[in-house]
Design a protein around this motif. Sequence first.
Motif, PDB file in Angstrom:
ATOM      1  N   GLY A  69       3.494   4.528  22.382  1.00 51.95           N
ATOM      2  CA  GLY A  69       3.215   3.348  21.575  1.00 51.95           C
ATOM      3  C   GLY A  69       1.732   3.029  21.498  1.00 51.95           C
ATOM      4  N   GLY A  70       0.900   4.051  21.578  1.00 56.73           N
ATOM      5  CA  GLY A  70      -0.539   3.828  21.501  1.00 56.73           C
ATOM      6  C   GLY A  70      -1.198   3.517  22.825  1.00 56.73           C
ATOM      7  N   ALA A  71      -0.407   3.425  23.886  1.00 56.36           N
ATOM      8  CA  ALA A  71      -0.966   3.123  25.210  1.00 56.36           C
ATOM      9  C   ALA A  71      -0.835   4.344  26.107  1.00 56.36           C
ATOM     10  N   GLN A  72      -1.794   4.511  26.986  1.00 60.60           N
ATOM     11  CA  GLN A  72      -1.787   5.623  27.917  1.00 60.60           C
ATOM     12  C   GLN A  72      -0.748   5.377  29.002  1.00 60.60           C
ATOM     13  N   THR A  73       0.102   6.385  29.236  1.00 59.40           N
ATOM     14  CA  THR A  73       1.049   6.257  30.338  1.00 59.40           C
ATOM     15  C   THR A  73       0.298   6.357  31.656  1.00 59.40           C
ATOM     16  N   TRP A  74       0.813   5.666  32.664  1.00 65.29           N
ATOM     17  CA  TRP A  74       0.026   5.584  33.894  1.00 65.29           C
ATOM     18  C   TRP A  74       0.872   5.205  35.092  1.00 65.29           C
TER      19      TRP A  74
END
Length: 595
Positions: A521-526
């Motif tokens: 969704g446009g965010a970096q997984t972390w």
Amino acid sequence: MTNQMIPRPEHPRPDFMRDTFCNLNGTWSFGFDDANCGMDEGWFRPGYALDRQIVVPFCYQSERSGIGPMDEIHPVMWYRRSFTVPEEMKGRRILVKFGAVDYKATVFVNGYAIGSHTGGYTPFQLDATPYLVEGENDLCLRVEDQPDPVQPRGKQNWSRGLRGCWYTPVSGIWQSVYLEAVTDLQIDYIHVTPDIDTGLAHVEIMLNRVPDGKVSLSLDITGNGEEFASVTVTTVKRNTVVTVDMNHNLSHVPVRIWRPEDPALYDLRVQVVQEGVRKDQVDTYFGMRKVEVRDGVCYLNNRRLYQRLILDQGYWPDTLITPPSDEAIREDLEWTKKFGFNGARKHQKIEDPRYYYWADKMGMLVWGEVPSPYTYTDETVENLSATMLEFIRRDFNHPSIIAWVPLNESWGVPQISSNKRQQMTASMLYYMTKAADGTRLCSVNDGWEQVHTDICGLHDYSAKKETLKKHFADREFLEKQTCQNFRAYADGFCPSGEELFMVTEYGGIAFENIGPQGEMGGAQTWGYYGKVTDEEAFFHRYQGATEAIIEIPFCQGYCYTQLTDVMQEINGLLTPDRKPKMDVERVRSITVSPD
């Protein structure tokens, strides 16, 4: 629509049930009002056709609603459905009850505004009786949910997309809607305060008005399906407290104490009788349970308790914060127990009431946490206070809940370290919470920058055992200095020596090769401190961090982050669809080692 087809068909409140119940979940008409013209154009009038359909109680952003998944922001939305009062309810007053609607709701029946409510996580009810007609009735809602960080949002992002540890927001109806039939004299709430040291149960019964005429209350308690105690009270006020001696019971058996190994519950039926006519009847339940802190040690039922909590955010892939089913709630609790935890910190969410019900039944300890706002204003203070009090009022009887958390990591009070007003806000929340419920603990600002509190809960996601041991080597130094770059106590506050010390967030270990990679969704997984490459690397970190905390001599428990992956935050023990990422028994063997 048959009962089998209605989503979430079960009674939403096992702790507050009448003998009438009509579920209104299912397909409703729905429409976005981006121009905010609905009031002027009369969308509330029966017959106005909304242009979409939605499956209640799922929010429009979710897949199960039939509209999502989406992250579009539509601040104003409308709902509509028709209903007919069931035959068995006719002749009484009809309450329309909402489990939770995010955020501001105005309710119309047959075109008349019958009331409103503000607050996205707490229930409300409205009396529809004066506006009802024979046959079909029109029920309509206007809901406003602005992308406003002054609202208690929890983990709901206030802009589009995913960001940091904030996720897709939830707007509108997200818990069950139903009808109940009552009379003009009814019970508002029943709160049971147990005292295991004396064997007494103090039952507070609040009526909707001051009773007139000859009114009595009857209380019938059952345990294991057998009649246990029966009390009748003939002097009744609007607020009446009845003390039941559980030791002198009809069964002549010892009082059973609620504890995780034996979650004994007592059913309680309260009836209101006026001039020989039954006016109301409510079924609830309670557990004989006690939690307290003495000299920095937590005791459950006068026995020392070491808390092994899991942080649980209560998100599902296709329904967001609405549990998709009653079975899904039970499954999360079962996973929590399988991993060896004896409790859950329900993080930044006031959970569906049936979660606490199943926690009561299954013997799970729970921390109840208020969703945070993210800016500080006069309205912030009002919102936090109202939400905390409504939370306590709804869930007072659940023995599983042993602690309240009004604030997390200074969210909503960002200058609390030195700002006197924000410090007083946190202190107010502590004392207000204790005044409303003196039976439970309160971690007032979980994470750091404590003021008045029962629990000094600090967060530390350091990946190495030796780093954690160094951070927590000396309690006095720790409480005067910093933890994860934040001070343990705000300016002007210091430990009293009575607080319970816990590490209430740690771990957060993500995998490189399990779950989504890269962006979501446009965010970096972390995860915290990077990602591990395989299962052995996970266990090296999990065992080292957990052992480091267990070996802290003054620490009375911990909370591991977290039970499941949530969108871009992929540091769960389970994937979003509840598949374990590693050997469950091996996790359990490390988790339960304090025993």
